[in-house]
Design an enzyme around this catalytic site. Structure first.
Site, PDB file in Angstrom:
ATOM      1  N   ASP A 292       0.850  -1.192   0.000  1.00 21.92           N
ATOM      2  CA  ASP A 292       0.000   0.000   0.000  1.00 21.92           C
ATOM      3  C   ASP A 292       0.885   1.241   0.000  1.00 21.92           C
ATOM      4  O   ASP A 292       2.007   1.226   0.514  1.00 21.92           O
ATOM      5  CB  ASP A 292      -0.905  -0.015   1.238  1.00 21.92           C
ATOM      6  CG  ASP A 292      -2.042   0.989   1.166  1.00 21.92           C
ATOM      7  OD1 ASP A 292      -2.225   1.620   0.106  1.00 21.92           O
ATOM      8  OD2 ASP A 292      -2.757   1.148   2.176  1.00 21.92           O
ATOM      9  N   HIS A 293       0.377   2.303  -0.586  1.00 20.80           N
ATOM     10  CA  HIS A 293       1.103   3.566  -0.624  1.00 20.80           C
ATOM     11  C   HIS A 293       0.994   4.277   0.717  1.00 20.80           C
ATOM     12  O   HIS A 293      -0.108   4.615   1.160  1.00 20.80           O
ATOM     13  CB  HIS A 293       0.531   4.466  -1.719  1.00 20.80           C
ATOM     14  CG  HIS A 293       0.921   4.061  -3.099  1.00 20.80           C
ATOM     15  ND1 HIS A 293       0.081   4.188  -4.184  1.00 20.80           N
ATOM     16  CD2 HIS A 293       2.084   3.545  -3.585  1.00 20.80           C
ATOM     17  CE1 HIS A 293       0.709   3.758  -5.274  1.00 20.80           C
ATOM     18  NE2 HIS A 293       1.913   3.373  -4.935  1.00 20.80           N
ATOM     19  N   TYR A 467      -4.686   5.015   0.160  1.00 17.19           N
ATOM     20  CA  TYR A 467      -5.886   4.282  -0.287  1.00 17.19           C
ATOM     21  C   TYR A 467      -5.639   3.370  -1.490  1.00 17.19           C
ATOM     22  O   TYR A 467      -6.518   3.203  -2.322  1.00 17.19           O
ATOM     23  CB  TYR A 467      -7.041   5.241  -0.609  1.00 17.19           C
ATOM     24  CG  TYR A 467      -7.155   6.419   0.313  1.00 17.19           C
ATOM     25  CD1 TYR A 467      -7.363   6.246   1.683  1.00 17.19           C
ATOM     26  CD2 TYR A 467      -7.051   7.719  -0.168  1.00 17.19           C
ATOM     27  CE1 TYR A 467      -7.461   7.334   2.539  1.00 17.19           C
ATOM     28  CE2 TYR A 467      -7.148   8.817   0.681  1.00 17.19           C
ATOM     29  CZ  TYR A 467      -7.353   8.616   2.037  1.00 17.19           C
ATOM     30  OH  TYR A 467      -7.451   9.690   2.881  1.00 17.19           O
ATOM     31  N   HIS A 468      -4.465   2.744  -1.550  1.00 18.36           N
ATOM     32  CA  HIS A 468      -4.146   1.919  -2.710  1.00 18.36           C
ATOM     33  C   HIS A 468      -3.666   0.517  -2.324  1.00 18.36           C
ATOM     34  O   HIS A 468      -2.599   0.076  -2.769  1.00 18.36           O
ATOM     35  CB  HIS A 468      -3.082   2.605  -3.569  1.00 18.36           C
ATOM     36  CG  HIS A 468      -3.490   3.947  -4.060  1.00 18.36           C
ATOM     37  ND1 HIS A 468      -2.582   4.965  -4.317  1.00 18.36           N
ATOM     38  CD2 HIS A 468      -4.705   4.464  -4.367  1.00 18.36           C
ATOM     39  CE1 HIS A 468      -3.223   6.045  -4.740  1.00 18.36           C
ATOM     40  NE2 HIS A 468      -4.515   5.765  -4.774  1.00 18.36           N
ATOM     41  N   PRO A 469      -4.410  -0.233  -1.504  1.00 22.78           N
ATOM     42  CA  PRO A 469      -3.966  -1.584  -1.142  1.00 22.78           C
ATOM     43  C   PRO A 469      -4.090  -2.545  -2.318  1.00 22.78           C
ATOM     44  O   PRO A 469      -5.078  -2.539  -3.043  1.00 22.78           O
ATOM     45  CB  PRO A 469      -4.939  -1.968  -0.012  1.00 22.78           C
ATOM     46  CG  PRO A 469      -6.187  -1.198  -0.311  1.00 22.78           C
ATOM     47  CD  PRO A 469      -5.709   0.111  -0.890  1.00 22.78           C
TER      48      PRO A 469
END
Length: 546
Positions: A292-293, A467-469
């Site tokens: 994730d980011h 919000y990028h899992p």
């Protein structure tokens, strides 16, 4: 028991694409199951409505992580869309694909067919770009991509500020070169959000071969031996089972898809035994490889109230003008995505591919908008694009209504903090450049920018997800013990079962993940249609008299 050709679990960015594309064939029947509700809320379609959904449980799962040692013991926040359209119905509508390098890396890892040149046609197939007409963009696709209708005047200051620290202007970060800053292109149509549901599903709802069931929580996949033959789901306190003749396709996202595989008995034995779930197939990669980011926000008060969002009487006046402007022309402040500027940069001059991202926001952002400040301001996110920290998704219990156990393991790899400190400094330098001098007030979290230890503590105290899992049902080769799906996204060791969503990404792309997730669905559904068309031809040929 009702039966369909395909059952798609999850009506998000991928599931909407899969259900819509499959039902283009009137002979193919599809049932789409979505745990959330319909996407009828005005908060979804009005772009500024995102600020009401992101920090709340409105159309949002609002997950939390386990305590993160790398974040000084804090629980991270993980908003995910819980409605048709999934996270594309609650996100900031930013259209970004990542770098060519990301997809070429996937192919180099043994995932045949996933190079940039092979993925690009599916980005283009999905897209209707109103601005860019060239070899990198598509026209006529369902997903509308546009410039913001009424961007803030602060956006020009952001671009000047980026230039002042060596980040050039780039008219298209999704084109030939990613490095640079530009006004964000957004997934909007006529000033309204263009989610995956709006783009793909809504036009398909009248098809008699498509059944959409909302507020349906899938409990498990049903098997005969190791063939997926249906699913069990709950609706209004009752339990139902439906069957499929071809495939079950899981599109429940980086958290939901591994959770559902484990609830169905697919995963590492030790992860299933602790919850009393009988193992159907040993697949140790399920729930592993979570990437994730990680992201840090700097916010400043601003004297420019007309060009920013905030809590003030001036805002009441501005919104009183914005509402009729939105109603009559679909423009003005109501059409803002807040995150109006984007930029990609390198942490050092010898870095070949951008490893940091800026997201410029015309509002104060603090703790995912969960902390409200009575002032106007502007903010910028700096995001670490390719973290080396790897986490997991596991079960909290065998109850399908329980949230999964999410552990991104932020900053568990020491190199992530080293790069993040560099990003912190670059962002601070950008925001304190001359471009903002006459509108910039004080920062909400002052830190001595010459003190790396203080910067590290600021990051550990405030950083969280962008919000990028991805990655928890990893695509990989048969000799990769942690691969869950092959290059066609079929689950290893099973038949009639695929995963199609961001969870299949073997590595995190250097950009936002919504457009890549839609691309993945477009690419794989094309493969599915070709596969069954060939099967149909083979059966027809075998029935013809010799």
């Amino acid at each position: 028991m009702e039966s369909y050709d395909f059952i798609v679990v999850g009506g998000g960015s991928a599931g909407c694409v899969v259900a819509s594309r499959l039902t283009e064939d009137p002979d193919v029947s599809v049932c789409l199951l979505e745990a959330g509700g319909t996407d009828s809320s005005p908060l979804i379609h009005t772009p500024v409505g995102a600020v009401a959904m992101m920090p709340t449980k409105i159309n949002n799962w609002g997950f939390e992580t386990v305590p993160q040692p790398g974040l000084n013991g804090r629980n991270g926040y993980q908003p995910r869309g819980k409605t048709l359209g999934g996270s594309s119905s609650i996100n900031a509508m930013m259209y970004a694909r990542g770098h060519r390098y990301d997809y070429d890396l996937w192919e180099s890892l043994g995932n045949k067919g996933w190079s940039y040149n092979e993925c690009l046609p599916y980005f283009k197939k999905a897209e209707n770009n109103e601005v860019h007409h060239n070899q990198f963009h598509g026209q006529g696709g369902p997903l509308n991509v546009a410039d913001l209708r009424s961007p803030s005047d602060l956006l020009e200051r952001y671009l000047q500020a980026c230039e002042s620290i060596g980040v050039p202007r780039n008219h298209d970060v999704n084109g030939a070169e990613q490095v640079g800053a530009m006004p964000t292109q957004v997934t909007q149509l006529n000033g309204e959000r263009c989610s995956a549901a709006k783009a793909y599903l809504t036009p398909s709802l009248t098809r008699p071969n498509l059944t959409v069931i909302t507020r349906a929580t899938t409990h498990k996949v049903l098997f005969e031996d190791k063939k997926a033959v249906g699913v069990e789901y709950g609706l209004k306190g009752q339990r139902f089972q439906i069957k499929c003749t071809k495939e079950v396709i899981l599109s429940a996202g980086a958290f939901g898809s591994p959770q559902l595989l484990m609830l169905s008995g697919i995963g590492a034995k030790e992860n299933l035994d602790v919850h009393g779930i009988p193992q159907i197939h040993d697949l140790p990669g399920v729930g592993e490889n979570l990437q994730d980011h990680i992201d840090l926000v700097h916010s400043y008060r601003s004297s420019s109230k007309r060009d920013t969002f905030g809590v003030s009487m001036q805002m009441v006046v501005e919104m009183s003008k914005a509402v009729p402007q939105w109603i009559t022309r679909r423009s003005g402040k109501m059409s803002s995505n807040f995150a109006e500027g984007i930029g990609f940069l390198c942490s050092e001059s010898d870095v070949q591919v951008p490893d940091l991202e800026f997201v410029f926001v015309v509002a104060v952002v603090d703790d995912h908008a969960r902390k409200i400040h009575a002032s106007h301001g502007f903010s910028s996110h700096v995001t670490l694009l390719r973290p080396k920290s790897i986490g997991t998704v596991k079960l909290n219990s065998a109850d399908p209504y329980d949230a999964p156990r999410i552990d991104p393991a932020f900053f568990s790899h020491p190199e992530d903090m080293e790069i993040m400190i560099k990003g912190w400094k670059k962002q601070r330098q950008m925001l304190e450049s001359n471009a903002f001098d006459d509108v910039r007030g004080e920062t909400f979290y002052p830190v001595d920018e010459t003190d790396d230890k203080a910067i590290e503590q600021d990051i550990r105290n405030r950083a969280d997800t962008q919000y990028h899992p991805v990655g928890t049902c990893k695509m990989g080769t048969p000799d990769d013990k942690f691969a869950v799906v092959d290059s066609d996204l079929k689950v290893y060791g099973m038949s009639g079962l695929r995963v199609v969503d961001a969870s299949i990404m073997p590595t995190l792309v250097g950009g936002n993940t919504n457009a890549p997730t839609i691309m993945i669905a477009e690419k794989v559904v094309d493969s599915i249609k070709q596969q069954y068309a060939l099967l149909k031809q083979t059966k027809t040929a075998s029935c013809e008299p010799s």
